[in-house]
Design a protein around this motif. Structure first.
Motif, short mmCIF file in Angstrom:
data_model
loop_
_atom_site.label_atom_id
_atom_site.label_comp_id
_atom_site.label_asym_id
_atom_site.label_seq_id
_atom_site.Cartn_x
_atom_site.Cartn_y
_atom_site.Cartn_z
N THR B 47 -29.29 -66.42 -44.43
CA THR B 47 -29.48 -64.98 -44.39
C THR B 47 -29.11 -64.45 -43.01
O THR B 47 -29.41 -65.08 -42.00
N LEU B 48 -28.50 -63.30 -42.99
CA LEU B 48 -28.17 -62.65 -41.72
C LEU B 48 -29.15 -61.52 -41.46
O LEU B 48 -29.45 -60.73 -42.37
N LEU B 49 -29.62 -61.45 -40.24
CA LEU B 49 -30.53 -60.37 -39.87
C LEU B 49 -29.86 -59.50 -38.82
O LEU B 49 -29.03 -59.98 -38.05
N GLY B 50 -30.27 -58.27 -38.76
CA GLY B 50 -29.69 -57.41 -37.75
C GLY B 50 -30.08 -55.97 -38.00
O GLY B 50 -31.13 -55.69 -38.57
N SER B 51 -29.22 -55.09 -37.59
CA SER B 51 -29.53 -53.68 -37.79
C SER B 51 -28.25 -52.95 -38.19
O SER B 51 -27.14 -53.39 -37.90
N ASP B 55 -23.64 -44.93 -37.93
CA ASP B 55 -22.20 -44.75 -38.05
C ASP B 55 -21.50 -45.91 -38.76
O ASP B 55 -20.29 -46.06 -38.68
N GLY B 56 -22.31 -46.71 -39.45
CA GLY B 56 -21.70 -47.72 -40.30
C GLY B 56 -21.37 -49.03 -39.61
O GLY B 56 -20.66 -49.86 -40.15
N VAL B 57 -21.88 -49.23 -38.39
CA VAL B 57 -21.65 -50.49 -37.71
C VAL B 57 -22.83 -51.42 -38.00
O VAL B 57 -23.98 -51.07 -37.75
N ILE B 58 -22.51 -52.56 -38.57
CA ILE B 58 -23.57 -53.51 -38.89
C ILE B 58 -23.63 -54.54 -37.77
O ILE B 58 -22.66 -55.26 -37.53
N GLU B 59 -24.75 -54.58 -37.10
CA GLU B 59 -24.89 -55.56 -36.03
C GLU B 59 -25.62 -56.77 -36.55
O GLU B 59 -26.76 -56.67 -37.00
N ILE B 60 -24.97 -57.90 -36.49
CA ILE B 60 -25.60 -59.13 -36.95
C ILE B 60 -26.17 -59.83 -35.72
O ILE B 60 -25.44 -60.31 -34.87
N LEU B 61 -27.48 -59.82 -35.62
CA LEU B 61 -28.12 -60.30 -34.41
C LEU B 61 -28.70 -61.70 -34.56
O LEU B 61 -28.82 -62.44 -33.60
N ASN B 62 -29.13 -62.03 -35.76
CA ASN B 62 -29.84 -63.29 -35.93
C ASN B 62 -29.55 -63.82 -37.33
O ASN B 62 -29.02 -63.11 -38.18
N SER B 63 -29.93 -65.05 -37.54
CA SER B 63 -29.72 -65.62 -38.87
C SER B 63 -30.66 -66.77 -39.07
O SER B 63 -31.21 -67.31 -38.12
N TYR B 64 -30.88 -67.12 -40.32
CA TYR B 64 -31.58 -68.37 -40.60
C TYR B 64 -30.98 -69.01 -41.84
O TYR B 64 -30.41 -68.34 -42.69
N ALA B 65 -31.12 -70.29 -41.91
CA ALA B 65 -30.51 -71.04 -43.00
C ALA B 65 -31.40 -70.99 -44.23
O ALA B 65 -32.62 -70.90 -44.12
N VAL B 66 -30.78 -71.01 -45.38
CA VAL B 66 -31.52 -71.07 -46.63
C VAL B 66 -30.99 -72.25 -47.44
O VAL B 66 -29.78 -72.32 -47.69
N PRO B 67 -31.85 -73.16 -47.85
CA PRO B 67 -31.36 -74.30 -48.63
C PRO B 67 -30.87 -73.82 -50.00
O PRO B 67 -31.48 -72.94 -50.61
N HIS B 68 -29.81 -74.40 -50.46
CA HIS B 68 -29.32 -74.05 -51.79
C HIS B 68 -28.55 -75.23 -52.36
O HIS B 68 -28.22 -76.18 -51.63
N SER B 69 -28.31 -75.17 -53.64
CA SER B 69 -27.48 -76.23 -54.22
C SER B 69 -26.51 -75.57 -55.19
O SER B 69 -26.81 -74.57 -55.83
N GLU B 70 -25.34 -76.17 -55.28
CA GLU B 70 -24.31 -75.59 -56.11
C GLU B 70 -23.72 -76.68 -56.98
O GLU B 70 -23.45 -77.78 -56.49
#
Lengths: 337, 285
Positions: B47-51, B55-70
């Motif tokens: 997941t990406l976190l931010g603000s 004016d439509g600018v997405i700032e991606i400041l932080n993230s954390y991993a999410v386990p998944h399987s495909e």
């Protein structure tokens, strides 16, 4: 990370017995960035967080970390904080992060971190983890292009002394412990995985100038120096207060000794006259006498910590002044050209 | 929308004004998780976190991993984990909200649409960031996408991933210094003066370069470029004009201030040394 000399498990188990002293703290770039982000976002409030990693021989590897929410002065929140910590650790373990606590990090303002609280926290951690370290980051200095990151631990002899809570002059002399010996600074090594290194190289070619250089060549360091001096002066005041306490202690000690001597002489004279009269002499020691009650010696911990602080400020002033000299001469040379 | 009965085939709201900024920490985080990915996992997501600014600018400041399987078109995401982690992150920094999700690999793959749908329920119009950790085309490609719905009237037909401009903000990394982030191991952090030395050396090299360029232009070896010339003249004129005496005075004053500070700090240190000796060594009794 790969050990060049492969060791068998038996050898590892055998060497585990002897705890080698901690020599290097090896931090991943990821942990550094996380610490910086957390500390900077909340600056000037001071924040803390937990360091995760592995303890490998004389190297303590810090591979990840997570921030703590800002603590409110509330008893109820204590349990919540512990829960948060557990949750976070559990979550991180699921994504294969080393979930072994190796210490904590905290931000500081101009290096004013040497407090009793820090020592207490350290002792708390030390109870559970044999080897832990505290990383100190100073956001206020990073605006000058300095990566103010420090790894600290308490020295063993200081910890012994702290456990017995015995900070009298005598004990300190016995242990030969001075204020320099409270904290041990451990050299920091930075490591990055090959993947990250590749990404960084790919994303940013060799830029001729970086933000870091601009920050370093900034000429106006006066506000920083001023605040440093302010702190230094405050500390000096504190130190002189502590000194006064000691002076008071010594004065009362010598007064007491004089009283003791006077009492002893009186007793002896009395005993001599009793002997002459053929009576039993009175004992020369009388524990019930208030004169013999020892005067408590004030703890030297505070003055030690303050001294440490002052030394720290002095170092910072020296460092920045050194930088300023080079900058000024640079300016001069530029101007003359 | 036409009021008549006819259905219109159209794309959803246009995302022309959107752009994203990604901070280096996020890339570090993704790489770290990719290095630590579970056995046999081909890609990792998180997941990406931010603000999002107005004016439509997405700032991606932080993230954390999410386990998944495909596996063969099916994607299983640990939603509980995702929510736990989100709550924990919000406790520390309530200002950072979900802005999207990331995945490693080059471009968008089949399962992405499903995951994207999940994130669309968490936040409207999430960003999808792909980081090519496999260096498939020889470069570490990082791209950001938003999805645009293709609908026929009210019916959703498909989602299309549309690439949006991505700005890699490396200011923070710059403050740390690339030197320590680029290589796999650095033995020692530079201290005040060493850093200064490096900076001054770099400055000198730059000045040398400019000199060489100007000389070459003057001698006619290089075609003069007006824009560079303008930059140089701007730089030179940005030096404040001071009379030599005023400048000397300024420099000398600053030098003396610094000297005084140094003197003061040395005197303090001497005092500390003395006080320590007196406090512990000499004691009555």
């Amino acid at each position: 990370m790969a050990n060049p000399t492969a060791r068998s498990f038996l050898q590892v188990a055998a060497t585990e017995e002897v705890a080698s002293p901690l020599r290097v703290v090896q931090i991943e770039g990821l942990a550094i960035l996380k610490i910086i982000k957390h500390c900077k976002e909340f600056s000037p409030a001071l924040v803390t967080g937990q360091l995760l990693g592995l303890d490998v021989g004389s190297v303590l590897e810090v591979t990840n970390c997570f921030p703590f929410p800002i603590r409110e002065e509330d008893e109820e929140n204590e349990a919540e904080g512990a829960n948060y910590q557990l949750d976070m650790m559990k979550c991180l373990r699921e994504v294969n992060v080393d979930n072994n606590t190796v210490g904590w990090y905290q931000s500081t303002l101009l290096g004013s971190f040497q407090t009793v609280e820090l020592i207490e926290t350290f002792m708390n951690y030390q109870e559970n983890i044999r080897r832990c370290v505290c990383i100190i980051y100073d956001p206020s200095r990073s605006s000058q292009g300095v990566l103010a990151l420090k790894a600290l631990k308490l020295s063993d002899s200081f910890m012994d002394l702290y456990r017995t809570n015995n900070f009298t002059g005598e004990k300190l002399r016995e242990k030969n412990l001075s204020w320099v010996d409270i904290f041990e600074e451990i050299p920091i090594k930075v490591s990055n995985s090959a993947l990250i290194s590749a990404f960084m190289t790919d994303l940013e070619g060799d830029a001729p100038v970086t933000q870091c250089d601009y920050d370093r060549l900034q000429l106006s360091t006066n506000p920083f120096m001023e605040r440093n001096m302010d702190f230094l002066i405050e500390c000096m005041d504190d130190l002189s207060m502590e000194q006064q306490k000691f002076q008071f202690y010594y004065r009362s000690l010598s007064r007491q000794q004089a009283q003791q001597q006077a009492w002893l002489q009186k007793r002896r004279a009395e005993n001599a006259s009793r002997k002459a009269a053929g009576e039993e002499p009175l004992p020369e020691e009388d524990p019930s006498n208030p004169v013999f009650k020892p005067v408590p010696e004030p703890s030297r911990l505070d003055s030690f910590l303050i001294t440490n602080q002052i030394a720290n400020y002095c170092n910072q002033i020296n460092g920045v002044a050194g930088q300023n000299f080079s900058k000024l001469y640079l300016m001069k040379a530029l101007h003359e050209n | 929308m036409a009021p008549s009965e006819q259905t219109v085939l159209q794309f959803g709201p246009s995302s022309a004004t959107l752009s994203a900024k990604v901070h280096p920490l996020v890339i570090f985080n993704i790489c770290d998780y990719y290095v630590r990915r579970p056995d046999q996992a081909e890609r990792v997501i998180g997941t990406l976190l931010g603000s999002i600014s107005p004016d439509g600018v997405i700032e991606i400041l932080n993230s954390y991993a999410v386990p998944h399987s495909e596996s063969s078109g099916q994607v299983a995401l640990d939603i509980e984990y995702h929510h736990n982690m989100l709550l924990s992150h919000l406790k520390v920094n309530p200002k950072e909200v979900i802005v999207g999700w990331y995945s490693t690999g080059l471009g968008v793959t089949g399962g992405s649409a499903l995951i994207h749908e999940f994130y669309s329920r968490e936040v409207s119009n999430p960003v999808h960031l792909t980081v090519d950790t496999g260096f498939e085309n020889g470069k570490g490609t990082i791209k950001a996408y938003v999805s645009v719905n293709l609908s026929l009237g009210d019916r959703q037909l498909a989602a299309q991933f549309q690439e949006i401009p991505l700005d890699r903000r490396m200011v923070e990394a710059e403050q740390v210094g690339y030197d320590i982030l680029k290589t796999t191991s650095v033995d020692k952090l530079p201290n005040d003066l060493e850093g200064m030395e490096a900076s001054i050396e770099r400055l000198l090299a730059l000045i040398d370069d400019v000199y060489k360029y100007v000389d070459n232009v003057v001698e006619g070896h290089v075609e003069p470029d007006n824009s560079i010339g303008r930059f140089i003249s701007e730089t030179v004129s940005s030096l404040p004009k001071l009379s030599p005496s005023a400048f000397d005075k300024l420099v000398n004053n600053s030098l003396q201030d610094n000297m005084l500070l140094l003197y003061l700090s040395s005197i303090t240190r001497t005092q500390l040394g003395l006080a320590e000796k007196l406090n512990t060594a000499a004691q009555i009794l």
